[in-house]
Design a protein around this motif. Structure first.
Motif, short mmCIF file in Angstrom:
data_model
loop_
_atom_site.label_atom_id
_atom_site.label_comp_id
_atom_site.label_asym_id
_atom_site.label_seq_id
_atom_site.Cartn_x
_atom_site.Cartn_y
_atom_site.Cartn_z
N TRP A 134 0.84 -1.20 0.00
CA TRP A 134 0.00 0.00 0.00
C TRP A 134 0.87 1.26 0.00
CZ3 TRP A 134 -0.28 3.60 4.04
CH2 TRP A 134 -1.23 4.60 3.86
N TRP A 135 1.94 1.24 0.80
CA TRP A 135 2.84 2.39 0.87
C TRP A 135 3.53 2.62 -0.48
CZ3 TRP A 135 8.22 2.94 0.50
CH2 TRP A 135 8.70 4.21 0.86
N LEU A 136 4.02 1.56 -1.10
CA LEU A 136 4.68 1.72 -2.40
C LEU A 136 3.72 2.25 -3.46
CD1 LEU A 136 6.88 -1.50 -2.55
CD2 LEU A 136 7.70 0.86 -2.50
N VAL A 137 2.51 1.72 -3.48
CA VAL A 137 1.52 2.19 -4.46
C VAL A 137 1.20 3.66 -4.21
CG1 VAL A 137 -0.90 1.97 -5.18
CG2 VAL A 137 0.53 -0.06 -4.95
N THR B 65 1.54 -4.77 -6.99
CA THR B 65 0.42 -5.55 -6.45
C THR B 65 0.55 -7.03 -6.79
OG1 THR B 65 -0.93 -4.93 -8.36
CG2 THR B 65 -1.18 -3.61 -6.36
N GLN B 66 1.04 -7.35 -7.99
CA GLN B 66 1.22 -8.75 -8.34
C GLN B 66 2.30 -9.41 -7.49
OE1 GLN B 66 1.98 -8.84 -12.55
NE2 GLN B 66 -0.19 -8.83 -13.08
N THR B 67 3.40 -8.71 -7.27
CA THR B 67 4.48 -9.26 -6.45
C THR B 67 4.03 -9.44 -5.00
OG1 THR B 67 6.09 -8.19 -7.88
CG2 THR B 67 6.86 -8.90 -5.71
N ALA B 68 3.35 -8.44 -4.46
CA ALA B 68 2.86 -8.55 -3.08
C ALA B 68 1.83 -9.67 -2.95
CB ALA B 68 2.25 -7.22 -2.63
N GLY B 69 0.96 -9.79 -3.92
CA GLY B 69 -0.04 -10.86 -3.89
C GLY B 69 0.59 -12.23 -3.96
N GLY B 70 1.60 -12.38 -4.80
CA GLY B 70 2.31 -13.65 -4.88
C GLY B 70 3.01 -14.00 -3.60
N ALA B 71 3.67 -13.02 -2.99
CA ALA B 71 4.36 -13.25 -1.73
C ALA B 71 3.37 -13.61 -0.62
CB ALA B 71 5.17 -12.02 -1.33
N MET B 72 2.24 -12.94 -0.61
CA MET B 72 1.23 -13.23 0.40
C MET B 72 0.68 -14.64 0.22
SD MET B 72 -0.74 -9.57 0.57
CE MET B 72 -1.90 -10.01 1.85
N GLY B 73 0.51 -15.05 -1.02
CA GLY B 73 0.01 -16.40 -1.29
C GLY B 73 0.98 -17.46 -0.83
N ILE B 74 2.25 -17.28 -1.13
CA ILE B 74 3.27 -18.26 -0.73
C ILE B 74 3.35 -18.35 0.79
CG2 ILE B 74 5.75 -18.71 -0.71
CD1 ILE B 74 5.78 -17.55 -3.59
N ILE B 75 3.38 -17.21 1.44
CA ILE B 75 3.46 -17.19 2.91
C ILE B 75 2.23 -17.84 3.52
CG2 ILE B 75 3.40 -15.66 4.93
CD1 ILE B 75 5.28 -13.81 3.36
N ALA B 76 1.06 -17.57 2.95
CA ALA B 76 -0.17 -18.15 3.48
C ALA B 76 -0.14 -19.68 3.38
CB ALA B 76 -1.38 -17.60 2.75
N VAL B 77 0.29 -20.19 2.24
CA VAL B 77 0.34 -21.65 2.07
C VAL B 77 1.31 -22.29 3.05
CG1 VAL B 77 1.06 -23.47 0.47
CG2 VAL B 77 -0.43 -21.64 -0.34
N VAL B 78 2.50 -21.73 3.16
CA VAL B 78 3.51 -22.31 4.04
C VAL B 78 3.05 -22.28 5.50
CG1 VAL B 78 5.84 -21.96 4.96
CG2 VAL B 78 5.44 -21.82 2.51
#
Length: 73
Positions: free
Chosen positions: A23-26, A47-60
């Motif tokens: 959000w801060w970067l945007v 937003t795509q990079t943050a979403g991907g990172a959030m997805g990976i962290i959520a799964v792990v």
């Protein structure tokens, strides 16, 4: 605190950190504080990079939660 509870707390904290950072970067790109040749493409990439990172962290961390719950922790 149980290990499974720590996994869930870690999930929430890390997801919030990434969300706030994105959000801060945007907002920096939108305000012009950070220069980008194409602000729209920069925002999309952020937003795509943050979403991907959030997805990976959520799964792990959800897998860690399930693993600890099965072990009784």
């Amino acid at each position: 605190m149980k290990k499974s509870t720590r996994a869930l707390v870690g999930l929430v904290v890390l997801e919030l950190v990434i969300l706030i950072g994105a959000w801060w970067l945007v907002s920096q790109v939108q305000s012009g504080a950070m220069q980008a040749p194409d602000p729209g493409a920069a925002i999309t990439q952020i937003t795509q990079t943050a979403g991907g990172a959030m997805g990976i962290i959520a799964v792990v961390l959800v897998l860690a939660f399930v693993h600890h719950r099965r072990k009784g922790n």
